[in-house]
Design a protein around this motif. Structure first.
Motif, PDB file in Angstrom:
ATOM      1  N   THR A 546       0.833  -1.190   0.000  1.00 30.28           N
ATOM      2  CA  THR A 546       0.000   0.000   0.000  1.00 30.28           C
ATOM      3  C   THR A 546       0.869   1.241   0.000  1.00 30.28           C
ATOM      4  OG1 THR A 546      -1.610   1.282   1.297  1.00 30.28           O
ATOM      5  CG2 THR A 546      -0.134  -0.138   2.527  1.00 30.28           C
ATOM      6  N   SER A 547       0.355   2.309  -0.575  1.00 28.14           N
ATOM      7  CA  SER A 547       1.068   3.591  -0.546  1.00 28.14           C
ATOM      8  C   SER A 547       0.817   4.329   0.769  1.00 28.14           C
ATOM      9  CB  SER A 547       0.612   4.466  -1.719  1.00 28.14           C
ATOM     10  OG  SER A 547      -0.796   4.710  -1.638  1.00 28.14           O
ATOM     11  N   GLU A 548      -0.070   3.779   1.630  1.00 27.38           N
ATOM     12  CA  GLU A 548      -0.413   4.410   2.902  1.00 27.38           C
ATOM     13  C   GLU A 548       0.136   3.590   4.067  1.00 27.38           C
ATOM     14  OE1 GLU A 548      -4.548   6.570   2.676  1.00 27.38           O
ATOM     15  OE2 GLU A 548      -4.759   4.519   1.903  1.00 27.38           O
TER      16      GLU A 548
END
Length: 594
Positions: A546-548
């Motif tokens: 995930t980019s988060e």
């Protein structure tokens, strides 16, 4: 004063990733073709903009100015009326109401998310439209076709607001002894006479009419709660005064921006809702709505105090970290590096985010009860709703109040000063532990009526959901830190429930003696279940890539904090329960003081 920032990312996490809101709505015929993720997010953003820019700046204004009363007329603080008109223009009053009466027909659970933002930004303001939602739901469920046609369109549009008029000065929460009378009139209406107290939003200048939902007694009605009827009593009928007058407003600890009124009914014309002497049954539609709304105040207090405390802790410098200097370019380290401060911040965060998951799930169960086409599904959802409502109302308001006090503590002496706004959160939220049934009353409702009264069935229904979750992760090593203690304490809750039931057969006072600690025990276990669910969701996102990463790691860390530092509090509640009622009841009332 803390500037509110809507926690949209966390709200979306709970709705879309933990509770699968789109799937939930797709399973309900009323919403399957109308409610999408895009629509949900659009409403969340619109509400966030309104709350951040319109309501939050008025929060301290309302506290400082308060409401003013003169000759029965109440004037709200500066800006309140204009904000209410903006709220109407945005269509928020009509969100979840029946389209037949001008509503948008969207889920009540979506409305709860907006209520959270409104309440966190400005609780005192939010009570004005908040009480109207309960009046609308009461009329939708129990009003006649004529009553619905007469009152719902303007309540739904927000042109009129509503109240609930229950208690009286001598009665408190014991509604069985109210004295307000309803005398039948020749035209089929009733003359309502009596005085009601603690009526939130009972008089104000924000709407052209106020529709009071009033409990009163008919002539010859049975004593107690079986002799109470429910009435619609408008402030104005066809623009003319109707014998309804605000006698005064209370001078209160908090929520100064909301008028808490004494309302006098002097032969006011009223109209019966539902059957005679069944008013309390009808009113429970309103009261259950209000109890979930009060649970939201606990969440709001935790969220607002956390936001204020977090910003301060990052900026305030004091001493150096015990493990070494963290900000060498500054005279001291930010206090967020200190374990004691981090404990307070994480407690606030854990209660806010855990409470959000509980309330949003509770709202989805309410959707199912109202809109599911399957009888068995509705019954199961209603059982869960019945059990969790007193837990949500009492436990979340108590933890919200704790979080608000920790917000003051993080600020130190500055937290005690009005300009920072942290002490206002404490004062505003204190009432949440009292109204719609105190913590103690909710505890008796939970243990006495819901758990023991159902012979354990309601608790078993919820326990089966927890057991199913634990079983589904029994082979997941990464989840054992959550599922193992959850299983342990859920089993202990069942065991201690049985012990209380056995002791109560010998001494009924054992129920009252155990109730509050039992509610807290159940509350911590309930939030543990939701934190375990959120941890699993975060774990999945991290595993998938995930980019988060920071968001999901923070969720995992907060879950670990909850299980390590907050869930063990159940040990103290268990110990108190196990001591029984003897030490509480052995002192005679006259010997409490000399």
């Amino acid at each position: 004063m803390p500037q509110y920032k809507a926690p949209l990312r966390d709200m979306q996490f709970v709705l879309h990733e933990v509770l699968n809101a789109e799937q939930h709505y797709a399973a309900l015929p009323a919403f399957q073709d109308t409610v999408s993720r895009e629509l949900i997010d659009q409403y969340l953003q619109a509400a966030a903009d309104f709350c951040e820019n319109e309501l939050s700046p008025l929060n301290q204004v309302g506290d400082q100015e308060g409401c003013t009363w003169k000759d029965g007329v109440v004037t709200t603080p500066s800006g309140f009326k204009a904000a209410y008109q903006k709220y109407i223009e945005l269509g928020f009053p009509s969100l979840s109401a029946d389209p037949e009466f001008g509503g948008q027909g969207l889920p009540n659970s979506l409305g709860i998310t907006i209520s959270e933002m409104v309440g966190t930004a400005n609780w005192a303001w939010g009570m004005y439209p908040g009480l109207s939602h309960g009046a609308v739901r009461t009329l939708e469920h129990h009003g006649s076709d004529e009553q619905k046609a007469t009152y719902l369109p303007k309540l739904v549009s927000g042109e009129w607001t509503g109240t609930m008029c229950l208690t009286e000065a001598h009665a408190g929460s014991d509604l069985g002894i109210i004295r307000t009378k309803a005398e039948p009139l020749s035209d089929g209406s009733y003359a309502i006479s009596g005085e009601k107290i603690f009526i939130s939003a009972g008089e104000h200048d924000m709407a052209e009419n106020i529709i009071h939902i009033v409990l009163a007694r008919l002539p010859g009605a049975p004593k107690g709660t079986k002799g109470i009827s429910l009435f619609i009593v408008p402030k104005l009928i066809d623009g003319q005064a109707n014998g309804v007058r605000c006698g005064s407003i209370e001078h209160k600890m908090g929520i100064h921006g909301n008028a808490t009124c004494v309302i006098n009914f002097d032969g006011a014309k009223g109209y019966l809702i539902g059957p005679e002497n069944r008013g309390l049954n009808c009113m429970f539609t309103f009261m259950n709505t209000a109890r979930i709304g009060t649970a939201v105040q606990g969440l709001s207090a935790a969220e607002s105090s956390f936001q204020g405390a977090l910003a301060y802790a990052k900026d305030r410098l004091a001493m150096r970290s015990l493990s070494g200097i963290k900000a060498p370019e500054k005279d001291a380290d930010p206090i967020i590096v200190h374990p004691a401060v981090r404990n307070m911040l994480l407690t606030q965060k854990a209660f806010a985010e855990g409470g959000r998951a509980l309330i949003y799930d509770l709202a989805q169960y309410a959707d199912v009860v109202e809109k599911s086409a399957d009888t068995a599904t509705r019954e199961k959802a209603d059982n869960i709703l019945s059990l969790l409502t007193p837990i949500a109302k009492a436990f979340l308001t108590e933890t919200g109040y704790e979080a608000a006090n920790k917000g003051v503590q993080v600020f130190g002496g500055h937290g005690f000063i009005a300009e920072h706004g942290m002490e206002q959160i404490v004062r505003d939220t204190r009432i949440s532990c009292l109204y719609e049934g105190t913590t103690e009353i909710q505890a008796i409702d939970l243990l006495g009526r819901k758990v023991l009264g159902s012979k354990g069935k309601l608790l078993k229904d919820f326990a089966s959901i927890i057991e199913e979750f634990i079983h589904s992760h029994q082979d997941d090593a990464a989840m054992q830190a959550f599922t193992t203690p959850l299983a342990k304490w859920a089993q202990k809750l069942a065991q201690i429930t049985q012990e209380i039931a056995e002791h109560a057969q010998q001494n009924p006072e054992e129920v009252g003696a155990a109730a509050v600690d039992y509610l807290h025990f159940a509350g911590y276990v309930t939030l543990a279940y939701y934190w375990a669910r959120m941890a699993f969701t975060a774990q999945q996102a991290l595993a998938a890539g995930t980019s988060e990463t920071a968001f999901y790691q923070a969720k995992m860390s907060t879950a670990q904090f909850y299980f390590n530092k907050l869930l063990p509090r159940v040990c103290a509640h268990i110990a108190v329960i196990e001591t029984g009622a003897e030490s509480l009841m052995q002192l005679d009332a006259e010997h409490f003081a000399f």
